[in-house]
Design a protein around this motif. Structure first.
Motif, PDB file in Angstrom:
ATOM      1  N   ASP A 182     -42.135  30.605  17.257  1.00 17.31           N
ATOM      2  CA  ASP A 182     -43.582  30.674  17.057  1.00 17.31           C
ATOM      3  C   ASP A 182     -43.913  30.934  15.592  1.00 17.31           C
ATOM      4  OD1 ASP A 182     -46.233  30.526  17.877  1.00 17.31           O
ATOM      5  OD2 ASP A 182     -46.375  32.651  18.332  1.00 17.31           O
ATOM      6  N   GLY A 183     -43.056  30.420  14.706  1.00 15.60           N
ATOM      7  CA  GLY A 183     -43.267  30.582  13.279  1.00 15.60           C
ATOM      8  C   GLY A 183     -43.754  29.289  12.651  1.00 15.60           C
ATOM      9  N   TRP A 184     -43.345  29.054  11.411  1.00 11.27           N
ATOM     10  CA  TRP A 184     -43.745  27.851  10.667  1.00 11.27           C
ATOM     11  C   TRP A 184     -43.275  26.612  11.415  1.00 11.27           C
ATOM     12  CZ3 TRP A 184     -47.257  28.545   7.194  1.00 11.27           C
ATOM     13  CH2 TRP A 184     -47.548  27.551   6.253  1.00 11.27           C
ATOM     14  N   LYS A 185     -44.196  25.723  11.755  1.00 12.97           N
ATOM     15  CA  LYS A 185     -43.905  24.644  12.705  1.00 12.97           C
ATOM     16  C   LYS A 185     -42.901  23.627  12.160  1.00 12.97           C
ATOM     17  CE  LYS A 185     -46.852  26.983  14.892  1.00 12.97           C
ATOM     18  NZ  LYS A 185     -46.349  28.071  15.763  1.00 12.97           N
ATOM     19  N   ASP A 186     -42.926  23.387  10.854  1.00  8.58           N
ATOM     20  CA  ASP A 186     -41.988  22.439  10.265  1.00  8.58           C
ATOM     21  C   ASP A 186     -40.532  22.891  10.394  1.00  8.58           C
ATOM     22  OD1 ASP A 186     -43.952  20.657   9.456  1.00  8.58           O
ATOM     23  OD2 ASP A 186     -44.189  21.577   7.482  1.00  8.58           O
ATOM     24  N   LEU A 187     -40.317  24.164  10.733  1.00  7.36           N
ATOM     25  CA  LEU A 187     -38.960  24.710  10.765  1.00  7.36           C
ATOM     26  C   LEU A 187     -38.392  24.849  12.178  1.00  7.36           C
ATOM     27  CD1 LEU A 187     -39.117  27.508   8.033  1.00  7.36           C
ATOM     28  CD2 LEU A 187     -38.246  25.178   7.821  1.00  7.36           C
ATOM     29  N   TYR A 188     -39.133  24.453  13.206  1.00  2.00           N
ATOM     30  CA  TYR A 188     -38.629  24.653  14.577  1.00  2.00           C
ATOM     31  C   TYR A 188     -37.260  24.011  14.776  1.00  2.00           C
ATOM     32  CZ  TYR A 188     -42.851  26.631  16.837  1.00  2.00           C
ATOM     33  OH  TYR A 188     -43.887  27.430  17.238  1.00  2.00           O
ATOM     34  N   VAL A 189     -37.090  22.761  14.368  1.00  2.00           N
ATOM     35  CA  VAL A 189     -35.806  22.078  14.583  1.00  2.00           C
ATOM     36  C   VAL A 189     -34.705  22.770  13.800  1.00  2.00           C
ATOM     37  CG1 VAL A 189     -34.529  19.941  14.222  1.00  2.00           C
ATOM     38  CG2 VAL A 189     -36.845  19.846  15.135  1.00  2.00           C
TER      39      VAL A 189
END
Length: 223
Positions: free
Chosen positions: A156-163
């Motif tokens: 649930d953090g920075w969306k660009d970093l989910y993968v």
């Protein structure tokens, strides 16, 4: 009575969720252009950075309850959370660990003020001993000392970093571990690669739950 139903914990969560709703209303009034882009899943992150440093960006109460229930159902003892913010979701996860008989949620938060307040909220809830909120870049804080197989990962953090965070933590996920990811509808375009990754059938079985923001639930498959 569960930990979530204890008067002090329930009152704290109600207060924090109410503050979060007020923060969202203020944001929508103060920055309608940025808010519209956010809701379309194409947020202008640079313009939002100063706002995000002070903003509540929590799970909704029903999603928080789901975090608790899933952690209880799988008997979680080791949990990793990407994006602690002010600690609302961390309280739900730490409460599950307490009711499971013990364990630790390792959270990570980039903003010092948010990390400080998250730690204070966990202490107020009586759950500080069940959480380790690390300050800094999650790509560094979650690359060390996760202490054994992970039962649950919450993104649930920075969306660009989910993968990238998923790939970082996956070697430590036990077979049957659950991955929960918030905002897959709110940030549909940004999180499309993450959704494709967990829906690919390679390593995970996954489905999207119909929460307003979109909550992805994936299970780590055995190698």
């Amino acid at each position: 009575m569960t930990t979530l139903d204890e008067p002090a914990v329930a009152a704290l969560l109600a207060r924090l969720h109410d503050a979060a709703r007020g923060d969202v209303r203020h944001f929508l009034r103060a920055a309608p252009g940025m808010a519209a882009a956010w809701l379309r899943g194409r947020p202008p992150f640079e313009a939002l950075e100063s706002h995000l440093a002070e903003a509540f960006i929590p799970v909704e109460p029903a999603a928080g309850r789901l975090l608790y229930v899933v952690a209880r159902a799988i008997g979680a003892r080791r949990i990793v959370e990407f994006g602690t913010s002010f600690g609302i979701s961390t309280i739900y996860l730490a409460a599950a660990l307490r009711d499971n008989g013990g364990g630790r949620v390792v959270g990570t938060e980039l903003q010092p003020n948010k990390r400080e307040r998250a730690v204070a909220h966990l202490a107020e809830a009586g759950l500080a001993s069940f959480a380790d909120v690390r300050l800094g870049d999650a790509r560094e804080t979650l690359a060390r000392d996760l202490e054994g197989p992970i039962d649950l990962l919450f993104l649930d953090g920075w969306k660009d970093l989910y993968v990238e965070i998923l790939d970082l933590v996956t070697p430590n996920l036990r077979p049957g571990a659950v991955v929960l990811a918030d905002n897959v509808r709110t940030f549909k375009k940004t999180l499309a690669p993450f959704v494709a990754r967990v829906h690919s059938g390679h390593g995970f079985a996954s489905t999207t739950l119909p929460f307003r923001s979109g909550l992805e639930v994936a299970v780590r498959l055995a190698p």
